[in-house]
Design an enzyme around this catalytic site. Structure first.
Site, PDB file in Angstrom:
ATOM      1  N   GLU A 185      -0.046   3.012  -0.687  1.00 12.37           N
ATOM      2  CA  GLU A 185      -0.977   2.106  -0.011  1.00 12.37           C
ATOM      3  C   GLU A 185      -1.238   0.860  -0.869  1.00 12.37           C
ATOM      4  OE1 GLU A 185      -1.948   1.647   2.822  1.00 12.37           O
ATOM      5  OE2 GLU A 185      -3.775   0.473   2.685  1.00 12.37           O
ATOM      6  N   GLU A 190       1.743  -6.930   1.791  1.00 11.22           N
ATOM      7  CA  GLU A 190       1.229  -7.505   3.036  1.00 11.22           C
ATOM      8  C   GLU A 190       0.550  -8.856   2.809  1.00 11.22           C
ATOM      9  OE1 GLU A 190      -0.298  -4.264   6.243  1.00 11.22           O
ATOM     10  OE2 GLU A 190      -1.310  -4.185   4.310  1.00 11.22           O
ATOM     11  N   LYS A 249      -2.303  -7.314  13.747  1.00 10.64           N
ATOM     12  CA  LYS A 249      -3.309  -6.270  13.529  1.00 10.64           C
ATOM     13  C   LYS A 249      -2.972  -5.029  14.328  1.00 10.64           C
ATOM     14  CE  LYS A 249      -7.144  -4.693  11.889  1.00 10.64           C
ATOM     15  NZ  LYS A 249      -6.919  -4.199  10.520  1.00 10.64           N
TER      16      LYS A 249
HETATM   17  C1  G6P Z   1      -0.109  -2.840  11.742  1.00 11.11           C
HETATM   18  C2  G6P Z   1      -1.247  -3.304  10.848  1.00 11.11           C
HETATM   19  C3  G6P Z   1      -1.471  -2.293   9.732  1.00 11.11           C
HETATM   20  C4  G6P Z   1      -1.738  -0.916  10.309  1.00 11.11           C
HETATM   21  C5  G6P Z   1      -0.612  -0.480  11.257  1.00 11.11           C
HETATM   22  C6  G6P Z   1      -1.000   0.768  12.033  1.00 11.11           C
HETATM   23  O1  G6P Z   1       1.083  -2.881  11.035  1.00 11.11           O
HETATM   24  O2  G6P Z   1      -0.947  -4.566  10.305  1.00 11.11           O
HETATM   25  O3  G6P Z   1      -2.601  -2.687   8.952  1.00 11.11           O
HETATM   26  O4  G6P Z   1      -1.854   0.018   9.266  1.00 11.11           O
HETATM   27  O5  G6P Z   1      -0.356  -1.500  12.223  1.00 11.11           O
HETATM   28  O6  G6P Z   1      -2.075   0.447  12.855  1.00 11.11           O
HETATM   29  P1  G6P Z   1      -3.087   1.482  13.441  1.00 11.11           P
HETATM   30  O7  G6P Z   1      -4.040   0.658  14.271  1.00 11.11           O
HETATM   31  O8  G6P Z   1      -2.292   2.439  14.293  1.00 11.11           O
HETATM   32  O9  G6P Z   1      -3.746   2.181  12.311  1.00 11.11           O
END
Ligand code: G6P
Length: 611
Positions: free
Chosen positions: A482, A489, A606
């Protein structure tokens, strides 16, 4: 995390309320509403969805009156709908509420037995009923609000207007923000400063237990002991954008610093310490079903996948159910082996990530029980899953996920304890020990945030690095992954997260005097700690730069590392949560120093609702 505005003065209130809500939309955006008082009668307008839907309704039929309250909602109890939108009204009393009423089910039953009919699924509606009942029994509004508060367990920022005393607004709060705005011939109340800036910069921050009575001419405040108090106004010189971010430069920074509150909200009402178990609202798996589970499959993407990795460690050690963690995008196309005795858990901040949703549907179609650990009530996953456990982190605006991750870890830890008890793997006493550790998390997260100054210095040293390596073992492997993901990112620096034991099988070839290696090494769990010290030696022997995240009382690793970031010591399953905090800060500060768009990094989204 809802947004509240109240206005009393010499202007029509509806336009003031709507523009205030517009400034608070970042606090929640699944429905909105207004209640306006014309000196006699209440008019209520509510609409599901973004604020523009409410604006449309207000424009068609503007409610008239110079007193009013408004709300933009982030649902926690009851899906987003017109009925569940605030204000809630009952017998001439209208309320808007931010927070959670833990004992709302008991209170609802008691009120129903007295003939009250409820029109929403929310906990908040209880306030309208309790206040109306107190007023019917002859109390003045102020005393009725106090009387209602006394019956409620939970947190609140509450604003009330009523036809029975149609010349005032009453506001009170506990553990939720509330600020008063003072002006000539008009006064305001809001959950945050941005709603006020257009009208006034003189504000009073209410304290827990305070109750304020607003009229156009004055604002009186009474403390928790019901004594009149004077709270000095403060002059705010923030710009409206600064105000939305609560004085932080970016939402990401704000959200990192919100984590003590966010994790406390994930815990709220769920820890049953005396029984040594956990309460999840809507829990619908029978003890027999849980006994029969032969496997848990966690499905997720991105940051949520990393929380699943830590969740595997938690659930396996607490309940001894085997756990597999699957990238949702791989699972759905693999002809996966799924049995009726499997539990599939979709972890997602948004509840809308297409791959995760499709993977959960796939598991369901093949007979698994399904659950989602999700931050957004009413999202696709919460509609699809057999059971929803909400993380209650509040809206996350920064694209890089921060508070969603730590609240997911809390949710997984609680789930592990619940499953462990239901399968008799944990005794009541063992569960109680875990619950004690869990309830310490908000305080420990707060302390971990104090690492910011040290982290900033390190960020400055390595701001121009080309690559970073992150190492961790056991549950800290997920933290390393992470940490690396966060850094790439937002800073666009190439970073890899690795299990310490794998370093010899490849990444060791990368080590030279230019490579910063972040080693996540809290003392717990011991088995990981003892081994990770060896990794540090190996990096040092090859001239690599070691940045160690260690417990504050760790003298040994302090001597081995080039730089240390200290965190408060914690237990084995808490440590991943605490150790993540400085890595979020590291990513943030490196990105900020490089001048990147921290909240909206290039190429990312997002919520990824496409494949
Ligand atoms: C996108 C976002 C990440 C997130 C991932 C999963 O890639 O930029 O920050 O961890 O999606 O999203 P979720 O809403 O399913 O946790």
């Amino acid at each position: 995390m809802c947004g509240i505005v109240g206005y009393i003065g010499d202007k029509q209130s509806a336009p003031v309320l709507v523009s205030g809500l517009r400034r608070l939309e970042y606090r929640g955006y699944d429905s909105a509403g207004l209640a306006v008082l014309d000196g006699k009668k209440l008019s209520v307008v509510r609409a599901t969805g973004k604020l523009k839907n409410l604006e449309g309704r207000v424009a068609t039929d503007p409610p008239q009156g110079k007193i009013g309250i408004g709300h933009t909602r982030w649902a926690t109890h009851g899906r987003p709908s017109d009925e569940n939108a605030h204000p809630h009204t009952y017998e001439g009393v209208a309320v808007v509420h931010n927070g959670i009423i833990e004992n709302h089910l008991v209170l609802k039953e008691q009120l129903k037995a007295k003939g009250h009919a409820f029109s929403s699924e929310t906990d908040s509606e209880v306030f309208a009923h309790l206040i109306a009942a107190e007023m019917k029994a002859g109390k003045r509004l102020v005393d009725a609000v106090r009387g209602a508060i006394r019956q409620v367990k939970g947190t609140y920022a509450l604003v009330v207007v009523t036809e029975h005393e149609a010349d005032r607004i009453v506001a009170t709060k506990d553990s939720q923000p509330m600020v008063l705005g003072l002006s000539q011939a008009q006064n305001f109340v809001a959950s945050d400063i941005p709603a006020l800036l257009e009208h006034t910069r003189d504000v009073v921050f209410m304290e827990d237990g305070d109750l304020a009575v607003l009229t156009p001419e004055k604002v009186e405040i009474f403390d928790a002991a019901n004594k009149a108090v004077t709270r000095a106004p403060r002059r705010i010189d923030w710009t409206p954008t600064m105000a939305e971010k609560g004085g932080h430069r970016h939402f990401m920074h704000k959200e990192i610093f919100e984590q003590p509150r966010a994790v406390a909200d994930t815990l709220r009402g769920r820890v049953l310490r005396s029984e040594g178990t956990v309460h999840f609202e809507g829990w619908n798996f029978t003890p027999e079903q849980v006994q029969a589970f032969t496997k848990v499959t966690i499905l997720a993407c991105g940051t949520s996948y990393h929380s699943g990795m830590a969740g595997k460690w938690m659930i396996e050690s607490l309940s001894r159910i085997p756990v597999e963690v699957e990238l949702a995008s791989e699972f759905r196309y693999r002809d996966p082996i799924v049995e009726k005795t499997h539990l599939a858990i979709a972890i997602s901040q948004s509840g809308e990530t297409l791959d995760t949703l499709a993977a959960m549907k796939e598991a369901k179609a093949r007979g698994a029980a399904t659950m989602t650990l999700c931050n957004v009530i009413g999202s696709a996953m919460t509609r699809e899953a057999d059971l929803t456990v909400l993380t209650n982190a509040g809206p996350e605006i920064g694209v890089a996920s921060t508070k969603a991750f730590t609240t997911q870890l809390i949710g997984l830890y609680l789930l592990g304890v619940k499953l462990g008890r239901l399968r008799n793997h944990l005794t009541v006493q063992q569960a109680q020990e875990h619950l004690t550790h869990i309830t310490e998390v908000p305080k420990l997260v707060e302390e971990a945030l104090h690492s910011e100054a040290a982290v900033k210095k390190i960020a400055r040293t390595y701001v121009n690095a080309q690559d970073f390596l992150f190492l961790g073992r056991g549950p800290m492997h997920s933290v390393a992954m992470e940490g690396a993901l966060k850094l790439k990112e937002v800073s666009y620096i190439h970073a890899e997260g690795y299990a310490g034991g794998e370093m010899k099988h490849g990444p060791i070839a990368l080590i030279d005097e230019k490579l910063p290696v972040v080693v996540v090494a809290p003392k717990e769990p011991k088995v990981s700690y003892e081994k990770i010290a060896g990794n540090i030696e190996e990096v040092r022997a090859r001239g690599g730069q070691v940045i160690a995240v260690i417990d504050a009382d760790d003298k040994h690793l302090t001597q081995l590392a080039d730089h240390v970031i200290t965190i408060p010591p914690s237990s084995a399953l808490i440590a991943p949560i605490i150790a993540t905090i400085p890595l979020q800060l590291l990513a943030y500060h490196v990105a900020e120093m490089r001048g990147n768009d921290v909240d909206q990094p290039r190429n990312l989204a997002k919520s990824v609702t496409v494949e």
